[in-house]
Design a protein around this motif. Structure first.
Motif, short mmCIF file in Angstrom:
data_model
loop_
_atom_site.label_atom_id
_atom_site.label_comp_id
_atom_site.label_asym_id
_atom_site.label_seq_id
_atom_site.Cartn_x
_atom_site.Cartn_y
_atom_site.Cartn_z
N ALA A 1 0.82 -1.20 0.00
CA ALA A 1 0.00 0.00 0.00
C ALA A 1 0.86 1.25 0.00
CB ALA A 1 -0.90 0.00 1.23
N SER A 2 0.35 2.28 -0.67
CA SER A 2 1.03 3.57 -0.66
C SER A 2 -0.01 4.68 -0.79
CB SER A 2 2.03 3.67 -1.82
OG SER A 2 1.38 3.55 -3.05
N GLY A 3 0.37 5.87 -0.34
CA GLY A 3 -0.47 7.03 -0.56
C GLY A 3 -1.12 7.59 0.69
N ARG A 4 -1.52 6.75 1.60
CA ARG A 4 -2.16 7.22 2.82
C ARG A 4 -1.67 6.37 4.00
NH1 ARG A 4 -6.78 10.59 2.34
NH2 ARG A 4 -6.38 11.89 0.50
N THR A 5 -2.02 6.78 5.19
CA THR A 5 -1.61 6.06 6.38
C THR A 5 -2.23 4.68 6.40
OG1 THR A 5 -1.43 8.15 7.58
CG2 THR A 5 -1.50 6.12 8.88
N PHE A 6 -1.39 3.67 6.36
CA PHE A 6 -1.86 2.29 6.22
C PHE A 6 -2.75 1.87 7.37
CE2 PHE A 6 -1.90 -1.65 4.21
CZ PHE A 6 -1.46 -2.68 5.03
N THR A 7 -2.45 2.33 8.56
CA THR A 7 -3.22 1.90 9.71
C THR A 7 -4.62 2.52 9.77
OG1 THR A 7 -2.07 3.61 11.00
CG2 THR A 7 -1.25 1.35 11.19
N ASN A 8 -4.93 3.36 8.83
CA ASN A 8 -6.30 3.89 8.74
C ASN A 8 -7.26 2.88 8.12
OD1 ASN A 8 -5.55 6.34 9.82
ND2 ASN A 8 -5.48 7.41 7.86
N TYR A 9 -6.71 1.81 7.55
CA TYR A 9 -7.49 0.94 6.69
C TYR A 9 -7.64 -0.48 7.22
CZ TYR A 9 -6.88 4.64 3.28
OH TYR A 9 -6.89 5.85 2.65
N ILE A 10 -8.87 -0.96 7.19
CA ILE A 10 -9.12 -2.39 7.24
C ILE A 10 -8.71 -2.96 5.89
CG2 ILE A 10 -10.95 -4.13 7.26
CD1 ILE A 10 -12.49 -2.19 9.15
N ILE A 11 -8.04 -4.09 5.89
CA ILE A 11 -7.62 -4.73 4.65
C ILE A 11 -8.43 -6.01 4.45
CG2 ILE A 11 -5.73 -5.85 3.41
CD1 ILE A 11 -5.48 -2.83 3.61
N GLY A 12 -8.97 -6.14 3.26
CA GLY A 12 -9.71 -7.34 2.91
C GLY A 12 -9.12 -8.00 1.68
N TRP A 13 -9.29 -9.30 1.59
CA TRP A 13 -8.94 -10.07 0.41
C TRP A 13 -10.23 -10.67 -0.17
CZ3 TRP A 13 -4.26 -10.37 -2.01
CH2 TRP A 13 -3.14 -9.94 -1.30
N PHE A 14 -10.38 -10.54 -1.46
CA PHE A 14 -11.50 -11.10 -2.19
C PHE A 14 -10.93 -11.90 -3.36
CE2 PHE A 14 -15.22 -8.91 -0.39
CZ PHE A 14 -14.58 -7.97 0.39
N ARG A 15 -11.77 -12.73 -3.95
CA ARG A 15 -11.36 -13.46 -5.14
C ARG A 15 -12.52 -13.58 -6.11
NH1 ARG A 15 -10.45 -19.51 -2.46
NH2 ARG A 15 -12.67 -20.00 -2.13
N GLU B 1 -10.41 -25.49 -6.53
CA GLU B 1 -11.49 -24.50 -6.41
C GLU B 1 -11.04 -23.17 -5.82
OE1 GLU B 1 -11.48 -27.66 -5.26
OE2 GLU B 1 -12.55 -27.82 -3.32
N ASP B 2 -9.79 -23.08 -5.39
CA ASP B 2 -9.23 -21.80 -4.97
C ASP B 2 -8.73 -20.97 -6.15
OD1 ASP B 2 -7.77 -23.51 -2.19
OD2 ASP B 2 -9.54 -22.21 -2.14
N THR B 3 -8.76 -21.55 -7.33
CA THR B 3 -8.31 -20.84 -8.52
C THR B 3 -9.18 -19.61 -8.78
OG1 THR B 3 -7.41 -22.83 -9.56
CG2 THR B 3 -8.04 -21.01 -11.03
N ALA B 4 -8.55 -18.45 -8.88
CA ALA B 4 -9.27 -17.19 -9.06
C ALA B 4 -8.25 -16.06 -9.18
CB ALA B 4 -10.18 -16.92 -7.87
N VAL B 5 -8.76 -14.89 -9.53
CA VAL B 5 -7.98 -13.67 -9.37
C VAL B 5 -8.23 -13.16 -7.96
CG1 VAL B 5 -7.58 -11.32 -10.16
CG2 VAL B 5 -8.14 -13.12 -11.82
N TYR B 6 -7.15 -12.91 -7.23
CA TYR B 6 -7.24 -12.45 -5.85
C TYR B 6 -6.97 -10.95 -5.79
CZ TYR B 6 -7.64 -17.17 -4.07
OH TYR B 6 -8.10 -18.44 -3.77
N TYR B 7 -7.85 -10.26 -5.07
CA TYR B 7 -7.75 -8.81 -4.94
C TYR B 7 -7.62 -8.43 -3.47
CZ TYR B 7 -9.89 -8.82 -9.60
OH TYR B 7 -10.16 -9.03 -10.93
N CYS B 8 -6.78 -7.46 -3.19
CA CYS B 8 -6.83 -6.85 -1.87
C CYS B 8 -7.57 -5.52 -1.96
CB CYS B 8 -5.44 -6.67 -1.25
SG CYS B 8 -4.39 -5.46 -2.04
N ALA B 9 -8.16 -5.14 -0.86
CA ALA B 9 -8.99 -3.95 -0.83
C ALA B 9 -8.83 -3.26 0.52
CB ALA B 9 -10.45 -4.31 -1.07
#
Length: 128
Positions: free
Chosen positions: A24-38, A89-97
């Motif tokens: 991550a870049s651009g803002r204070t990282f600790t301001n954010y909850i991080i999620g992973w989706f696929r 079945e875990d095959t996918a594109v994984y995104y962080c958010a």
């Protein structure tokens, strides 16, 4: 706004492991909850895991519980998803958010619409 870049995807055999990173870049990282989706071809984007701002709280989809571990290093502005015992079945594109605005609740963190910033995704392919 925070910029997110995923890495670490690839091709692995069933039963293998991969570790995804989300820089991550651009803002204070600790301001954010991080999620992973696929998202697999032809399917909707689905929640995988989320971690609270300081890392004290985590939540997983039932399909990955006990196999995947979400973590973060706030000093490095990076989130991680350690994936073990991978299945085809875990095959996918994984995104962080990233979500800056909400509380960390197990219901809310599963909703993709609450996340304001997304990475470009990294492909994970698990062969049988």
């Amino acid at each position: 706004q925070v910029q997110l870049v995923e890495s670490g995807g690839g091709l692995v055999q069933a039963g293998g492991s991969l570790k995804l990173s989300c820089a991550a870049s651009g803002r204070t990282f600790t301001n954010y909850i991080i999620g992973w989706f696929r998202q697999a071809p032809g399917k909707e984007r689905e929640f995988v895991a989320a971690i609270s701002r300081r890392g004290a709280g985590t939540h997983y989809a039932d399909s990955v519980k006990g196999r995947f571990t979400i973590s973060r290093d706030n000093a490095l502005n990076t989130g991680y998803l350690q994936m073990m015992s991978l299945k085809p079945e875990d095959t996918a594109v994984y995104y962080c958010a990233a979500d800056s605005g909400g509380l960390f609740t197990t219901v809310a963190v599963q909703r993709p619409e609450r996340y304001t910033d997304w990475g470009q995704g990294t492909q994970v392919t698990v062969s049988s």
